[in-house]
Design a protein around this motif. Structure first.
Motif, PDB file in Angstrom:
ATOM      1  N   ALA A  72       0.663  -1.693   0.230  1.00 45.83           N
ATOM      2  CA  ALA A  72      -0.110   0.014  -0.115  1.00 45.83           C
ATOM      3  C   ALA A  72       1.098   1.371  -0.005  1.00 45.83           C
ATOM      4  CB  ALA A  72      -0.514   0.269   1.185  1.00 45.83           C
ATOM      5  N   PRO A  73       1.645   1.859   1.069  1.00 47.27           N
ATOM      6  CA  PRO A  73       2.439   2.376   0.954  1.00 47.27           C
ATOM      7  C   PRO A  73       3.091   2.721  -0.666  1.00 47.27           C
ATOM      8  CG  PRO A  73       2.797   1.232   3.003  1.00 47.27           C
ATOM      9  CD  PRO A  73       2.034   0.608   2.066  1.00 47.27           C
ATOM     10  N   ILE A  74       3.761   1.167  -0.726  1.00 46.96           N
ATOM     11  CA  ILE A  74       4.064   2.122  -2.060  1.00 46.96           C
ATOM     12  C   ILE A  74       3.754   2.452  -3.187  1.00 46.96           C
ATOM     13  CG2 ILE A  74       5.520   0.237  -4.026  1.00 46.96           C
ATOM     14  CD1 ILE A  74       6.646  -1.365  -1.558  1.00 46.96           C
ATOM     15  N   PHE A  75       2.482   1.195  -3.744  1.00 45.43           N
ATOM     16  CA  PHE A  75       1.972   2.333  -4.399  1.00 45.43           C
ATOM     17  C   PHE A  75       1.555   3.930  -4.491  1.00 45.43           C
ATOM     18  CE2 PHE A  75       0.601  -2.082  -5.422  1.00 45.43           C
ATOM     19  CZ  PHE A  75       1.317  -2.054  -6.744  1.00 45.43           C
ATOM     20  N   SER A  76       1.278   4.007  -3.376  1.00 46.22           N
ATOM     21  CA  SER A  76       0.485   5.234  -2.747  1.00 46.22           C
ATOM     22  C   SER A  76       1.391   6.072  -2.947  1.00 46.22           C
ATOM     23  CB  SER A  76      -0.074   5.139  -1.688  1.00 46.22           C
ATOM     24  OG  SER A  76       0.660   5.162   0.028  1.00 46.22           O
ATOM     25  N   ARG A  77       2.584   6.224  -2.936  1.00 47.63           N
ATOM     26  CA  ARG A  77       4.028   6.975  -3.019  1.00 47.63           C
ATOM     27  C   ARG A  77       4.832   6.732  -4.257  1.00 47.63           C
ATOM     28  NH1 ARG A  77       7.572  10.489  -1.583  1.00 47.63           N
ATOM     29  NH2 ARG A  77       9.539   9.569  -2.546  1.00 47.63           N
ATOM     30  N   ASN A  78       4.119   6.279  -5.315  1.00 46.07           N
ATOM     31  CA  ASN A  78       3.985   6.310  -6.507  1.00 46.07           C
ATOM     32  C   ASN A  78       3.326   7.235  -7.239  1.00 46.07           C
ATOM     33  OD1 ASN A  78       6.575   4.578  -6.861  1.00 46.07           O
ATOM     34  ND2 ASN A  78       4.984   3.118  -7.488  1.00 46.07           N
ATOM     35  N   LYS A  79       2.094   6.980  -6.618  1.00 48.81           N
ATOM     36  CA  LYS A  79       1.084   8.082  -6.830  1.00 48.81           C
ATOM     37  C   LYS A  79       1.452   9.903  -6.570  1.00 48.81           C
ATOM     38  CE  LYS A  79      -4.015   7.901  -7.054  1.00 48.81           C
ATOM     39  NZ  LYS A  79      -5.775   7.960  -6.588  1.00 48.81           N
ATOM     40  N   GLU A  80       1.650   9.616  -5.026  1.00 52.88           N
ATOM     41  CA  GLU A  80       2.241  10.970  -4.703  1.00 52.88           C
ATOM     42  C   GLU A  80       3.012  11.433  -6.041  1.00 52.88           C
ATOM     43  OE1 GLU A  80       3.458  10.635  -1.064  1.00 52.88           O
ATOM     44  OE2 GLU A  80       1.083  10.093  -0.445  1.00 52.88           O
ATOM     45  N   GLN A  81       3.562  10.490  -6.487  1.00 51.93           N
ATOM     46  CA  GLN A  81       5.689  10.892  -6.926  1.00 51.93           C
ATOM     47  C   GLN A  81       4.402  11.789  -8.486  1.00 51.93           C
ATOM     48  OE1 GLN A  81       8.694  11.414  -6.450  1.00 51.93           O
ATOM     49  NE2 GLN A  81       8.030  11.233  -3.764  1.00 51.93           N
ATOM     50  N   PHE A  82       3.587  10.843  -8.980  1.00 51.31           N
ATOM     51  CA  PHE A  82       3.019  11.047  -9.685  1.00 51.31           C
ATOM     52  C   PHE A  82       2.176  12.732  -9.924  1.00 51.31           C
ATOM     53  CE2 PHE A  82      -1.323  11.145 -12.151  1.00 51.31           C
ATOM     54  CZ  PHE A  82      -0.313  10.895 -13.798  1.00 51.31           C
ATOM     55  N   ASN A  83       1.672  12.500  -8.713  1.00 50.93           N
ATOM     56  CA  ASN A  83       0.965  13.973  -8.156  1.00 50.93           C
ATOM     57  C   ASN A  83       1.862  14.873  -8.576  1.00 50.93           C
ATOM     58  OD1 ASN A  83      -1.903  12.720  -8.509  1.00 50.93           O
ATOM     59  ND2 ASN A  83      -1.763  12.389  -6.147  1.00 50.93           N
ATOM     60  N   ILE A  84       3.020  14.849  -7.766  1.00 51.30           N
ATOM     61  CA  ILE A  84       3.883  16.143  -7.512  1.00 51.30           C
ATOM     62  C   ILE A  84       4.589  16.353  -9.059  1.00 51.30           C
ATOM     63  CG2 ILE A  84       6.635  16.171  -6.958  1.00 51.30           C
ATOM     64  CD1 ILE A  84       6.194  14.381  -4.383  1.00 51.30           C
ATOM     65  N   LYS A  85       4.565  15.440  -9.418  1.00 48.85           N
ATOM     66  CA  LYS A  85       5.404  15.368 -11.127  1.00 48.85           C
ATOM     67  C   LYS A  85       4.308  16.263 -12.088  1.00 48.85           C
ATOM     68  CE  LYS A  85       7.006  13.517 -15.315  1.00 48.85           C
ATOM     69  NZ  LYS A  85       5.971  14.561 -16.497  1.00 48.85           N
ATOM     70  N   SER A  86       3.125  16.411 -11.845  1.00 44.19           N
ATOM     71  CA  SER A  86       1.810  17.111 -12.285  1.00 44.19           C
ATOM     72  C   SER A  86       1.388  17.944 -11.744  1.00 44.19           C
ATOM     73  CB  SER A  86       0.942  16.506 -11.760  1.00 44.19           C
ATOM     74  OG  SER A  86       0.046  14.987 -12.442  1.00 44.19           O
ATOM     75  N   LEU A  87       2.244  18.539 -11.046  1.00 42.90           N
ATOM     76  CA  LEU A  87       1.795  19.665 -10.846  1.00 42.90           C
ATOM     77  C   LEU A  87       3.351  20.929 -11.055  1.00 42.90           C
ATOM     78  CD1 LEU A  87       1.012  19.181  -6.059  1.00 42.90           C
ATOM     79  CD2 LEU A  87      -0.214  20.740  -7.825  1.00 42.90           C
ATOM     80  N   LYS A  88       4.521  19.906 -10.679  1.00 40.71           N
ATOM     81  CA  LYS A  88       5.345  20.498 -11.754  1.00 40.71           C
ATOM     82  C   LYS A  88       5.383  20.900 -12.870  1.00 40.71           C
ATOM     83  CE  LYS A  88       8.808  18.324  -8.566  1.00 40.71           C
ATOM     84  NZ  LYS A  88      10.093  17.606  -8.567  1.00 40.71           N
ATOM     85  N   ASP A  89       4.368  19.789 -13.557  1.00 45.95           N
ATOM     86  CA  ASP A  89       4.416  20.435 -14.908  1.00 45.95           C
ATOM     87  C   ASP A  89       3.518  21.494 -15.182  1.00 45.95           C
ATOM     88  OD1 ASP A  89       5.771  18.217 -15.706  1.00 45.95           O
ATOM     89  OD2 ASP A  89       4.527  16.575 -15.618  1.00 45.95           O
ATOM     90  N   LYS A  90       2.099  21.660 -14.293  1.00 48.76           N
ATOM     91  CA  LYS A  90       1.756  22.645 -14.308  1.00 48.76           C
ATOM     92  C   LYS A  90       1.980  24.157 -13.593  1.00 48.76           C
ATOM     93  CE  LYS A  90      -2.153  19.940 -12.965  1.00 48.76           C
ATOM     94  NZ  LYS A  90      -3.714  19.776 -11.814  1.00 48.76           N
ATOM     95  N   ASP A  91       3.243  23.775 -13.017  1.00 44.76           N
ATOM     96  CA  ASP A  91       4.484  25.650 -12.744  1.00 44.76           C
ATOM     97  C   ASP A  91       4.438  25.526 -13.975  1.00 44.76           C
ATOM     98  OD1 ASP A  91       3.507  25.507 -10.401  1.00 44.76           O
ATOM     99  OD2 ASP A  91       5.213  24.305  -9.263  1.00 44.76           O
ATOM    100  N   VAL A  92       5.137  24.722 -14.592  1.00 41.42           N
ATOM    101  CA  VAL A  92       5.769  25.070 -16.220  1.00 41.42           C
ATOM    102  C   VAL A  92       4.949  25.417 -17.146  1.00 41.42           C
ATOM    103  CG1 VAL A  92       7.504  23.796 -17.479  1.00 41.42           C
ATOM    104  CG2 VAL A  92       8.168  23.299 -15.908  1.00 41.42           C
ATOM    105  N   LEU A  93       4.086  24.980 -16.528  1.00 39.77           N
ATOM    106  CA  LEU A  93       2.615  25.426 -17.833  1.00 39.77           C
ATOM    107  C   LEU A  93       2.173  27.493 -17.451  1.00 39.77           C
ATOM    108  CD1 LEU A  93       0.850  24.731 -20.927  1.00 39.77           C
ATOM    109  CD2 LEU A  93      -0.492  24.212 -19.009  1.00 39.77           C
ATOM    110  N   ASN A  94       1.958  27.171 -16.344  1.00 37.60           N
ATOM    111  CA  ASN A  94       2.217  27.917 -16.270  1.00 37.60           C
ATOM    112  C   ASN A  94       3.489  29.446 -15.668  1.00 37.60           C
ATOM    113  OD1 ASN A  94      -0.310  27.806 -14.381  1.00 37.60           O
ATOM    114  ND2 ASN A  94      -0.223  27.730 -13.254  1.00 37.60           N
TER     115      ASN A  94
END
Length: 179
Positions: A72-94
């Motif tokens: 569970a923590p491993i999968f959720s960690r990957n999901k958190e990393q994906f969310n962080i990457k999405s936020l970084k992509d949004k920051d770059v777009l902004n």
């Protein structure tokens, strides 16, 4: 029996799917609710509790549950990393959009400066012939009788020249407006 290997597999597949769909906090909340509801339904559907499962099945159940709780923590960690990457992509777009806005603002500022310069030039070009009209007409009006024929002719030529200049300027402006 009621505690078969198929039941264990279905339970663990359900838990894995829940882990993949939610973050670890939601997973734990949903898991606790599921265990409570499952236990309540199990108790309500059976009048008496059946005997506990054999030792091997119970060990297998807890082994699989332990594996899932580790995953569970491993999968959720990957999901958190994906969310962080999405936020970084949004920051770059902004940042890219902010750069475009800054560039457009600069272009508009330059366009406004050009417009102001154009209006100042037009204002000057209009005032010059008007002043020539005005000055020459004032001289002719106040001093007509005192002026020599040659001076009168000069003043009239100034008025005619200023009139032609105003006519040309107005024709250019009207032509530019039509475009």
């Amino acid at each position: 029996n009621n505690f078969s290997l198929g039941w264990l597999t279905n339970f663990n597949v359900g838990v894995l799917i829940t882990i993949l769909l939610f973050d670890w906090v939601s997973f734990i909340i949903i898991e606790v609710i599921g265990i409570c509801l499952g236990s309540a339904i199990f108790i309500l559907t059976y009048e008496t509790l059946p005997s506990l499962p054999v030792h091997e099945n119970l060990s297998l159940f807890f082994y699989l549950l332990f594996c899932i709780l580790i995953l569970a923590p491993i999968f959720s960690r990957n999901k958190e990393q994906f969310n962080i990457k999405s936020l970084k992509d949004k920051d770059v777009l902004n940042q890219a959009l902010e750069a475009k806005v800054a560039k457009r603002t600069e272009e508009l500022t330059k366009a406004l400066a050009v417009k102001d310069e154009f209006l100042n030039n037009i204002s000057h070009e209009i005032r010059t012939p008007i002043m020539a009209f005005s000055s020459a007409a004032d001289v002719l009006e106040t001093s007509w009788d005192n002026l020599k024929q040659e001076d009168r002719h000069k003043a009239v030529m100034i008025v005619a020249s200023a009139a032609r200049r105003m006519k040309n300027l107005s024709m250019h402006l009207i032509g530019a407006v039509k475009l």
